[in-house]
Write a protein that holds these residues in place. Structure first.
Motif, mmCIF file in Angstrom:
data_model
loop_
_atom_site.group_PDB
_atom_site.id
_atom_site.type_symbol
_atom_site.label_atom_id
_atom_site.label_comp_id
_atom_site.label_asym_id
_atom_site.label_seq_id
_atom_site.Cartn_x
_atom_site.Cartn_y
_atom_site.Cartn_z
ATOM 1 N N UNK A 35 -2.023 -8.658 5.676
ATOM 2 C CA UNK A 35 -0.899 -8.451 6.583
ATOM 3 C C UNK A 35 -0.766 -9.606 7.571
ATOM 4 N N UNK A 36 -1.882 -10.102 8.060
ATOM 5 C CA UNK A 36 -1.850 -11.241 8.980
ATOM 6 C C UNK A 36 -1.151 -12.435 8.337
ATOM 7 N N UNK A 37 -1.474 -12.701 7.076
ATOM 8 C CA UNK A 37 -0.825 -13.813 6.363
ATOM 9 C C UNK A 37 0.674 -13.565 6.224
ATOM 10 N N UNK A 38 1.072 -12.341 5.889
ATOM 11 C CA UNK A 38 2.503 -12.005 5.754
ATOM 12 C C UNK A 38 3.237 -12.175 7.082
ATOM 13 N N UNK A 39 2.632 -11.673 8.156
ATOM 14 C CA UNK A 39 3.277 -11.785 9.465
ATOM 15 C C UNK A 39 3.368 -13.241 9.903
ATOM 16 N N UNK A 40 2.335 -14.033 9.622
ATOM 17 C CA UNK A 40 2.385 -15.466 9.925
ATOM 18 C C UNK A 40 3.541 -16.131 9.183
ATOM 19 N N UNK A 41 3.727 -15.769 7.913
ATOM 20 C CA UNK A 41 4.835 -16.328 7.127
ATOM 21 C C UNK A 41 6.186 -15.938 7.717
ATOM 22 N N UNK A 163 4.089 -1.499 7.960
ATOM 23 C CA UNK A 163 3.608 -0.320 7.230
ATOM 24 C C UNK A 163 2.721 -0.746 6.061
ATOM 25 N N UNK A 164 2.049 0.227 5.477
ATOM 26 C CA UNK A 164 1.332 -0.022 4.232
ATOM 27 C C UNK A 164 2.335 -0.025 3.075
ATOM 28 N N UNK A 165 1.954 -0.615 1.968
ATOM 29 C CA UNK A 165 2.868 -0.770 0.824
ATOM 30 C C UNK A 165 3.422 0.558 0.329
ATOM 31 N N UNK A 166 2.596 1.583 0.298
ATOM 32 C CA UNK A 166 3.030 2.887 -0.209
ATOM 33 C C UNK A 166 3.974 3.615 0.749
ATOM 34 N N UNK A 167 4.229 3.046 1.921
ATOM 35 C CA UNK A 167 5.065 3.709 2.929
ATOM 36 C C UNK A 167 6.508 3.206 2.941
ATOM 37 N N UNK A 168 6.872 2.400 1.952
ATOM 38 C CA UNK A 168 8.286 2.103 1.719
ATOM 39 C C UNK A 168 8.733 3.087 0.647
ATOM 40 N N UNK A 169 9.541 4.043 1.057
ATOM 41 C CA UNK A 169 9.913 5.178 0.211
ATOM 42 C C UNK A 169 11.370 5.089 -0.223
ATOM 43 N N UNK A 185 7.258 -5.218 6.783
ATOM 44 C CA UNK A 185 6.176 -6.112 6.387
ATOM 45 C C UNK A 185 4.984 -5.237 6.013
ATOM 46 N N UNK A 186 4.463 -5.465 4.831
ATOM 47 C CA UNK A 186 3.288 -4.754 4.333
ATOM 48 C C UNK A 186 2.241 -5.799 3.956
ATOM 49 N N UNK A 187 1.024 -5.388 3.638
ATOM 50 C CA UNK A 187 0.035 -6.371 3.198
ATOM 51 C C UNK A 187 0.461 -7.167 1.962
ATOM 52 N N UNK A 188 1.312 -6.602 1.103
ATOM 53 C CA UNK A 188 1.670 -7.280 -0.137
ATOM 54 C C UNK A 188 3.050 -7.923 -0.158
ATOM 55 N N UNK A 189 3.930 -7.542 0.782
ATOM 56 C CA UNK A 189 5.284 -8.080 0.695
ATOM 57 C C UNK A 189 6.030 -7.967 2.021
#
Length: 196
Positions: A35-41, A163-169, A185-189
């Motif tokens: 998530x840190x990497x995603x937020x930095x991006x 949120x976590x990835x599974x929390x985009x519904x 923003x999630x850890x994966x996307x």
């Protein structure tokens, strides 16, 4: 009907809370690193120099490593402080931040308190959520702080739920006072939602 919406929200929140509680320490640590990497991006892509974020609890997607990294790069970070009247004050994050438990047992910074208008100076808002749907509708944890904040801003910068990835519904129950977000923003996307 409002009662049906409230019941659906409570049931979904309970399910999401249980799922978060089941994550192992290793899963949480890996999620915070990603998530840190995603937020930095996201910061790099938007060119934001002043942002709002939040001090994550132990069950939320971890934001603390990101906040430390942002401060190191000279980004101004405002952190929320809950008020009895349902509004949020703000404090500028510092590198040697002391943390206290605020209302509702949430971690909050200590130090100089800025009023709700301080948020008018940020380029990007990163806010907590229980879940978001594919249209950008956000469901919080039921206290309404961020819905009131977003609803009161005259010129709102981009707003991303963390949120976590599974929390985009596919969809979340929502009422007239609930506020949508620009993206998530999630850890994966990182997802940007279509304007509705």
């Amino acid at each position: 009907m409002p009662g049906d919406i409230d019941h659906a929200k409570r049931a979904l929140r309970a399910d999401l809370r249980e799922r978060r509680n089941l994550l192992s320490d290793q899963q949480r640590a890996a999620a915070e690193t990603a998530l840190t990497a995603r937020l930095d991006q996201l910061i790099a892509a938007t060119g934001a120099r002043s942002i709002s974020c939040f001090l994550s609890t132990t069950t939320e997607p971890g934001t603390r490593a990101f906040i430390r990294a942002a401060l190191t790069r000279g980004i101004r970070v405002l952190l929320p402080i809950t008020r009895e009247d349902g509004l949020l004050d703000w404090a500028v994050a510092g590198s040697d931040e002391e943390i206290t438990m605020g209302l509702h047992g949430l971690p909050e910074p200590t130090g100089e308190i800025l009023n709700p208008m301080a948020l008018d100076e940020v380029d990007l808002l990163l806010i907590p959520a229980a879940a978001v749907d594919r249209t950008g509708m956000r469901m919080g944890w039921g206290r309404g702080y961020f819905d009131r904040t977003l609803g009161s801003m005259q010129k709102c910068p981009p707003v991303y739920a963390v949120v976590f990835d599974s929390e985009i519904l596919d969809d979340v129950p929502h009422d007239v006072h609930d506020q949508p977000v620009t993206g998530a923003v999630t850890p994966l996307r990182t997802v940007v939602f279509p304007l509705t």
